[in-house]
Write a protein that holds these residues in place. Structure first.
Motif: not given
Length: 302
Positions: A70-82, A125-136
């Protein structure tokens, strides 16, 4: 049920189990904030969809028996059943959207690739711009959920934007996503595998569905994915086998039949070829293994 099976059963946790901790929410989805250490050392699965957005973070997240740092500026996606467990370390700041299946279906098309692609690459792993967009977008969903009469169409639109950004970043980060975007036949092949892998394990079946020859399908896979068409089918079966071995009370024989194998011996040989361990050894080891030392050392260096 024998004693060993009682140890391997992994619970399925529903959305209601998290409502007391929610920052904001309604029946269809919850918004949670993560602050500080979180430890879930027993594997489990959910019957809903989760997107974790990490701002400042460290730790280990184990998803389908694979450890991810786990690191800064990441997104973790979990689907049902995982299957998953994690140790989120002190100092972590993150955000969670927990989404019921029925609501997830409304914006699922904005995930532009087969769900198996995301399940194979659940940490992005997210770029700074992508993280900012997702955070918004996360913050906007939270604020809407806090309204007394929150609007589902607005939340759905925000969730669709989140899915589109995650898809774009996944495509940028992983060659596999680029391939499926540029070679539609392979994307269709992957989706067909998701649908039929339990019953159909021969390349010829999928080639017929795609209106091409088995040889040409194999050429496409080797050229673009660097593996054969058969290997792609076997990877999907192996992933499902691991989940069932880790999360259910069913015997190895029952799992073999569920996955379309004629007998337990055939399944056991297949599983060992794919993973290097027998099904029974895999079941035993997943309950005693700890996060690899190299993962711990990488985290401590941060």
């Amino acid at each position: 049920m024998d004693k060993r099976n009682s140890k391997i059963w992994a619970p399925v946790i529903s959305l209601d189990g998290f409502r007391k901790e929610q920052t904001a929410g309604r029946d269809e989805l919850l918004f949670n904030e993560l602050h500080g250490e979180r430890l879930i050392d027993k594997p489990h699965k959910h019957d809903f969809f989760i997107i974790n957005l990490f701002d400042k973070a460290s730790g280990v997240h184990t998803i389908d028996s694979i450890d991810h740092v786990i690191k800064d500026h990441q997104v973790h996606v979990l689907f049902p059943g995982q299957m998953h467990k994690w140790h989120v370390y002190a100092g972590t700041v993150g955000y969670q959207l927990m989404i019921e299946r029925s609501f997830f279906e409304h914006f699922a098309p904005f995930f532009r690739f087969s769900f198996t692609n995301y399940q194979n690459h659940p940490v992005i792993d997210l770029t700074a711009d992508a993280f900012a967009q997702l955070h918004y977008e996360f913050e906007s969903v939270k604020q809407e959920l806090k309204r007394e009469n929150s609007l589902i169409p607005l939340i759905t639109a925000r969730a669709g934007v989140i899915a589109a950004i995650v898809s774009r970043e996944a495509e940028s980060a992983f060659t596999e996503f680029k391939v499926y975007q540029s070679v539609p036949r392979l994307a269709k092949f992957n989706m067909l595998i998701d649908e039929f892998f339990r019953e159909q394990k021969l390349v010829a079946f999928y080639a017929e569905k795609l209106h091409i020859s088995p040889n040409y399908l194999n050429i496409l896979c080797k050229k673009n994915l660097k593996i054969s068409a058969t290997q792609l089918i076997h990877q999907r079966i192996s992933i499902e086998a691991k989940r069932l071995l880790q999360s259910t009370e069913r015997s190895i024989k029952e799992i073999a039949f569920e996955l379309g194998f004629a007998d337990q011996a055939y399944f056991s040989n297949f599983f060992k070829q794919q993973t290097g361990a027998s099904p029974s050894d895999f079941r035993e080891n997943i309950h005693v293994e700890e996060a690899p030392k190299f993962l711990e050392s990488k985290i401590k260096k941060r």
